[in-house]
Enzyme design. Structure first.
Site, PDB file in Angstrom:
ATOM      1  N   GLY A  64       0.794  -1.214   0.000  1.00  0.00           N
ATOM      2  CA  GLY A  64       0.000   0.000   0.000  1.00  0.00           C
ATOM      3  C   GLY A  64       0.826   1.264   0.000  1.00  0.00           C
ATOM      4  CB  CYS A  65       2.043   3.339   2.653  1.00  0.00           C
ATOM      5  SG  CYS A  65       3.027   2.433   3.848  1.00  0.00           S
ATOM      6  N   GLY A  66       4.321   1.649   0.898  1.00  0.00           N
ATOM      7  CA  GLY A  66       5.700   1.585   0.473  1.00  0.00           C
ATOM      8  C   GLY A  66       6.726   1.792   1.561  1.00  0.00           C
ATOM      9  CB  CYS A  85       3.820   0.245   6.223  1.00  0.00           C
ATOM     10  SG  CYS A  85       2.519   1.254   5.523  1.00  0.00           S
TER      11      CYS A  85
END
Length: 282
Positions: A120-122, A124
């Site tokens: 998702g965020c890269g 985390c």
């Protein structure tokens, strides 16, 4: 480097078929269909049997993923730092067991940090701001590219995305030569994974980072610029616009950054002097 699947049931299919119903807004009758959707499985990455990360990924080209992920995470410096790769089935997903050379394993264990999955965020799961990726500036002069080469690659892009054509649900990362001919494509449910797979494939092929440019079909974020720099490439073309931090890193690393790439235009955010208009029409 040796690679082998170690379970009879491997590999897992990258696509699953599922029943679905199409409803139209104009009041037409519902239509029952069989729809292809991309497989998404947890992939546990280990070095020397020590867990490092769990990524949510499409279960294809995992050997490429192992090499690319290891390089862009700074675990290895070259493909030869990996002695072997095993893909193993586990109860809840897959295990990607990566065997490093003794020297590289010692270096890795000295700097090991815990990560969680990053589809998702890269970013985390990193422990603190000091753990942010910091790729070294690539060496050499960035290549000059013609608009025609970029346009040619963009024109080929859709037809090269075979998994997305079936599922309409995955990202692609593409390597094109300086004439704009697409040479390698990797797809995945995770945009970072797709780029890692591409970089791994190029490393295993011995491709020169100066011999082409990369295209990503996803959002152009900081981490993608870092991964391109870790491989040593100097040009990144994105279908979307870059984030502010992606542009900041592209400027610092002197990577030509092209965004909002469409069939009729591109927007150059850094390195416009390297894009020339020779033979625009193709």
């Amino acid at each position: 480097m040796s690679t082998r699947p170690s379970e009879e049931r491997l590999p897992i299919s990258e696509v699953q078929e599922t029943p679905a119903t199409v409803l139209t807004f104009d009041g037409g009758a519902p239509v029952s269909i069989i729809r292809a959707i991309p497989a998404e499985v947890p992939v546990g990455i280990t070095y020397g049997d020590i867990p490092f990360a769990v990524m949510m990924a499409t279960p294809s080209e995992l050997e490429d993923f192992a090499v690319g992920f290891s390089l862009t995470e700074g675990v290895i410096q070259k493909a030869e730092d990996i002695r072997g790769i095993r893909v193993e089935r586990e109860e809840q997903g897959l295990r990607l067991a990566i065997d490093l050379t003794p020297e590289r394993l010692r270096t890795h264990l000295a700097r090991r940090r815990a990560l969680s999955g990053r589809t998702g965020c890269g970013l985390c799961g990193i422990g603190d701001l000091d753990a942010l990726p910091q790729a070294r500036s690539p060496v050499g002069e960035p290549p000059r590219l013609s608009l025609a080469a970029i346009r040619h690659a963009l024109g080929m892009l859709e037809r090269e995305q075979s998994l997305n054509a079936r599922t309409h649900a995955v990202h692609a990362a593409v390597w094109a030569d300086l004439e704009g001919t697409i040479r390698c494509v990797r797809e995945d449910v995770g945009r970072h994974n797709a780029l890692d797979k591409l970089i791994g494939a190029l490393c295993r092929q011995g491709a020169s980072p100066s011999a082409g440019f990369m295209i990503v079909t996803s959002r152009c974020s900081f981490e993608l610029v870092e991964k391109v720099a870790a491989f040593g490439a100097r040009t990144l073309v994105s279908i979307s616009a870059p984030t502010s931090l992606a542009l900041e890193r592209a400027r610092l690393l002197d990577i030509t950054l092209v965004g909002i790439a469409r069939h009729d235009s591109i927007t150059v955010f850094h390195g416009v002097e390297r894009i020339h208009r020779q033979d625009v029409l193709v």
